[in-house]
Design a protein around this motif. Structure first.
Motif, PDB file in Angstrom:
ATOM      1  N   ARG A  11      -9.048  25.199  -7.053  1.00 26.20           N
ATOM      2  CA  ARG A  11      -9.224  23.744  -7.033  1.00 26.20           C
ATOM      3  C   ARG A  11      -9.579  23.248  -8.425  1.00 26.20           C
ATOM      4  O   ARG A  11     -10.482  23.777  -9.062  1.00 26.20           O
ATOM      5  N   ILE A  12      -8.858  22.241  -8.900  1.00 30.38           N
ATOM      6  CA  ILE A  12      -9.141  21.672 -10.211  1.00 30.38           C
ATOM      7  C   ILE A  12      -9.675  20.245 -10.107  1.00 30.38           C
ATOM      8  O   ILE A  12     -10.050  19.651 -11.102  1.00 30.38           O
ATOM      9  N   MET A  13      -9.690  19.696  -8.905  1.00 32.52           N
ATOM     10  CA  MET A  13     -10.146  18.325  -8.685  1.00 32.52           C
ATOM     11  C   MET A  13     -10.776  18.277  -7.303  1.00 32.52           C
ATOM     12  O   MET A  13     -10.267  18.898  -6.374  1.00 32.52           O
ATOM     13  N   ASP A  14     -11.865  17.542  -7.163  1.00 27.10           N
ATOM     14  CA  ASP A  14     -12.464  17.468  -5.834  1.00 27.10           C
ATOM     15  C   ASP A  14     -11.549  16.686  -4.900  1.00 27.10           C
ATOM     16  O   ASP A  14     -10.729  15.866  -5.327  1.00 27.10           O
ATOM     17  N   THR A  15     -11.675  16.939  -3.615  1.00 28.59           N
ATOM     18  CA  THR A  15     -10.736  16.384  -2.637  1.00 28.59           C
ATOM     19  C   THR A  15     -10.801  14.859  -2.551  1.00 28.59           C
ATOM     20  O   THR A  15      -9.779  14.223  -2.311  1.00 28.59           O
ATOM     21  N   LYS A  16     -11.962  14.275  -2.765  1.00 27.57           N
ATOM     22  CA  LYS A  16     -12.063  12.815  -2.723  1.00 27.57           C
ATOM     23  C   LYS A  16     -11.299  12.176  -3.881  1.00 27.57           C
ATOM     24  O   LYS A  16     -10.572  11.199  -3.696  1.00 27.57           O
ATOM     25  N   THR A  17     -11.464  12.734  -5.084  1.00 30.46           N
ATOM     26  CA  THR A  17     -10.738  12.214  -6.244  1.00 30.46           C
ATOM     27  C   THR A  17      -9.235  12.383  -6.061  1.00 30.46           C
ATOM     28  O   THR A  17      -8.457  11.476  -6.361  1.00 30.46           O
ATOM     29  N   ALA A  18      -8.811  13.512  -5.543  1.00 22.16           N
ATOM     30  CA  ALA A  18      -7.385  13.754  -5.300  1.00 22.16           C
ATOM     31  C   ALA A  18      -6.829  12.746  -4.306  1.00 22.16           C
ATOM     32  O   ALA A  18      -5.758  12.178  -4.512  1.00 22.16           O
ATOM     33  N   PHE A  19      -7.571  12.494  -3.224  1.00 20.51           N
ATOM     34  CA  PHE A  19      -7.118  11.531  -2.227  1.00 20.51           C
ATOM     35  C   PHE A  19      -7.029  10.123  -2.817  1.00 20.51           C
ATOM     36  O   PHE A  19      -6.019   9.435  -2.647  1.00 20.51           O
ATOM     37  N   LEU A  20      -8.090   9.694  -3.509  1.00 20.86           N
ATOM     38  CA  LEU A  20      -8.107   8.337  -4.068  1.00 20.86           C
ATOM     39  C   LEU A  20      -7.004   8.143  -5.105  1.00 20.86           C
ATOM     40  O   LEU A  20      -6.363   7.089  -5.155  1.00 20.86           O
ATOM     41  N   THR A  21      -6.757   9.145  -5.934  1.00 19.12           N
ATOM     42  CA  THR A  21      -5.692   9.059  -6.932  1.00 19.12           C
ATOM     43  C   THR A  21      -4.329   8.990  -6.258  1.00 19.12           C
ATOM     44  O   THR A  21      -3.488   8.165  -6.614  1.00 19.12           O
ATOM     45  N   SER A  22      -4.111   9.840  -5.260  1.00 13.14           N
ATOM     46  CA  SER A  22      -2.840   9.813  -4.529  1.00 13.14           C
ATOM     47  C   SER A  22      -2.629   8.481  -3.830  1.00 13.14           C
ATOM     48  O   SER A  22      -1.527   7.938  -3.819  1.00 13.14           O
ATOM     49  N   LYS A  23      -3.691   7.940  -3.254  1.00 17.12           N
ATOM     50  CA  LYS A  23      -3.597   6.644  -2.561  1.00 17.12           C
ATOM     51  C   LYS A  23      -3.240   5.539  -3.548  1.00 17.12           C
ATOM     52  O   LYS A  23      -2.391   4.696  -3.270  1.00 17.12           O
ATOM     53  N   LEU A  24      -3.870   5.547  -4.706  1.00 16.21           N
ATOM     54  CA  LEU A  24      -3.574   4.547  -5.727  1.00 16.21           C
ATOM     55  C   LEU A  24      -2.101   4.621  -6.146  1.00 16.21           C
ATOM     56  O   LEU A  24      -1.411   3.600  -6.231  1.00 16.21           O
ATOM     57  N   LEU A  25      -1.615   5.833  -6.383  1.00 14.50           N
ATOM     58  CA  LEU A  25      -0.224   6.005  -6.805  1.00 14.50           C
ATOM     59  C   LEU A  25       0.741   5.702  -5.657  1.00 14.50           C
ATOM     60  O   LEU A  25       1.853   5.207  -5.882  1.00 14.50           O
ATOM     61  N   ARG A  26       0.355   5.962  -4.426  1.00 15.33           N
ATOM     62  CA  ARG A  26       1.185   5.604  -3.268  1.00 15.33           C
ATOM     63  C   ARG A  26       1.260   4.081  -3.144  1.00 15.33           C
ATOM     64  O   ARG A  26       2.317   3.526  -2.842  1.00 15.33           O
ATOM     65  N   ASP A  27       0.151   3.410  -3.372  1.00 19.31           N
ATOM     66  CA  ASP A  27       0.134   1.948  -3.280  1.00 19.31           C
ATOM     67  C   ASP A  27       1.057   1.296  -4.305  1.00 19.31           C
ATOM     68  O   ASP A  27       1.567   0.203  -4.072  1.00 19.31           O
ATOM     69  N   SER A  28       1.304   1.953  -5.449  1.00 18.34           N
ATOM     70  CA  SER A  28       2.230   1.378  -6.429  1.00 18.34           C
ATOM     71  C   SER A  28       3.643   1.309  -5.861  1.00 18.34           C
ATOM     72  O   SER A  28       4.435   0.471  -6.264  1.00 18.34           O
ATOM     73  N   VAL A  29       3.952   2.175  -4.897  1.00 14.36           N
ATOM     74  CA  VAL A  29       5.258   2.143  -4.231  1.00 14.36           C
ATOM     75  C   VAL A  29       5.243   1.152  -3.071  1.00 14.36           C
ATOM     76  O   VAL A  29       6.156   0.347  -2.916  1.00 14.36           O
ATOM     77  N   THR A  30       4.207   1.191  -2.252  1.00 13.18           N
ATOM     78  CA  THR A  30       4.191   0.345  -1.060  1.00 13.18           C
ATOM     79  C   THR A  30       3.879  -1.115  -1.353  1.00 13.18           C
ATOM     80  O   THR A  30       4.315  -1.987  -0.611  1.00 13.18           O
ATOM     81  N   MET A  31       3.136  -1.380  -2.436  1.00 10.92           N
ATOM     82  CA  MET A  31       2.731  -2.757  -2.708  1.00 10.92           C
ATOM     83  C   MET A  31       2.916  -3.190  -4.153  1.00 10.92           C
ATOM     84  O   MET A  31       2.564  -4.312  -4.496  1.00 10.92           O
ATOM     85  N   GLY A  32       3.402  -2.322  -4.998  1.00 12.83           N
ATOM     86  CA  GLY A  32       3.407  -2.646  -6.420  1.00 12.83           C
ATOM     87  C   GLY A  32       4.743  -2.534  -7.106  1.00 12.83           C
ATOM     88  O   GLY A  32       5.801  -2.653  -6.496  1.00 12.83           O
ATOM     89  N   ILE A  33       4.674  -2.249  -8.394  1.00  8.86           N
ATOM     90  CA  ILE A  33       5.824  -2.278  -9.275  1.00  8.86           C
ATOM     91  C   ILE A  33       6.878  -1.212  -8.962  1.00  8.86           C
ATOM     92  O   ILE A  33       8.039  -1.358  -9.317  1.00  8.86           O
ATOM     93  N   ALA A  34       6.493  -0.149  -8.275  1.00 11.46           N
ATOM     94  CA  ALA A  34       7.434   0.934  -7.972  1.00 11.46           C
ATOM     95  C   ALA A  34       8.077   0.783  -6.603  1.00 11.46           C
ATOM     96  O   ALA A  34       8.542   1.747  -6.005  1.00 11.46           O
ATOM     97  N   GLY A  35       8.165  -0.435  -6.113  1.00 14.30           N
ATOM     98  CA  GLY A  35       8.732  -0.697  -4.792  1.00 14.30           C
ATOM     99  C   GLY A  35      10.145  -0.193  -4.589  1.00 14.30           C
ATOM    100  O   GLY A  35      10.553   0.111  -3.473  1.00 14.30           O
TER     101      GLY A  35
END
Length: 151
Positions: A11-35
Motif C-alpha cells: 500500500r502506498i496510499m491510505d484507502t480514504k485518500t485513494a477513494f477521495l482522489t478516485s471520486k474527484l477524478l470520476r466526478d470530472s467525467v460525470t459532472m465536469g470537463i471530461a464529460g
C-alpha cells in the motif's frame, strides 16, 4: 518487469485518500470537463490539462482495469496547437475514442472501487455548494471527519 510484477503489492496510499482522489477524478467525467469520456461503456475517471500558450494538451484517464494517457503537442515547443485547442477539444475525445474500443472485452468495476469506512457524506446544492432546497440539483460529497462542516 515480469519478476517485479510477481512481488506482493504494498500500500502506498491510505484507502480514504485513494477513494477521495478516485471520486474527484470520476466526478470530472460525470459532472465536469471530461464529460466526453461518457462514450466509454465502462466507468472512467481522469484529469486533463492544457499548457501555457497551448503548446500541448493531455488527458490521463483510467478504468478499474486500465490507465492510459492521450497527449498532443510539439516535442520541441516550437509550434502552438492553436488558440482554440484545449484538453477537452482534442486530448479527451481522442482518449475516449481509444478507450471505447479498448475496453470492449474487459470486465470492469464501478469507480471509485471501494468506499472505506470512516468517511462522512453530505448532500449539497450542485450550483451553490450550500444547503439544498427541494428544487435543487444536488451532489453528494464525501469527506474526512473534521475536514468539512456541512451547511
Amino acid at each position: 518487469l515480469w519478476a517485479a510484477s510477481e512481488k506482493a503489492n504494498r500500500r502506498i496510499m491510505d484507502t480514504k485518500t485513494a477513494f477521495l482522489t478516485s471520486k474527484l477524478l470520476r466526478d470530472s467525467v460525470t459532472m465536469g470537463i471530461a464529460g466526453r469520456c461518457r462514450i466509454v461503456p465502462v466507468p472512467t475517471a481522469g484529469k486533463g490539462g492544457t499548457s501555457s500558450d497551448t503548446m500541448d494538451v493531455w488527458f490521463v484517464g483510467f478504468t478499474s482495469q486500465w490507465t492510459t494517457t492521450a497527449w498532443l503537442g510539439d516535442d520541441n515547443y516550437r509550434r502552438m496547437l492553436g488558440a482554440e485547442e484545449a484538453s477537452y477539444t482534442t486530448a479527451i475525445p481522442m482518449w475516449a475514442k481509444f478507450m471505447k474500443a479498448a475496453v470492449r472485452t474487459t470486465p470492469s468495476k464501478k469507480l471509485p472501487v471501494n468506499r472505506p469506512s470512516g468517511l462522512r457524506t453530505a448532500t449539497l446544492d450542485y450550483n451553490t455548494g450550500g444547503k439544498p432546497t427541494p428544487t435543487s440539483k444536488t451532489v453528494q460529497i464525501f469527506y474526512r471527519p473534521g475536514s468539512f462542516t456541512p451547511p
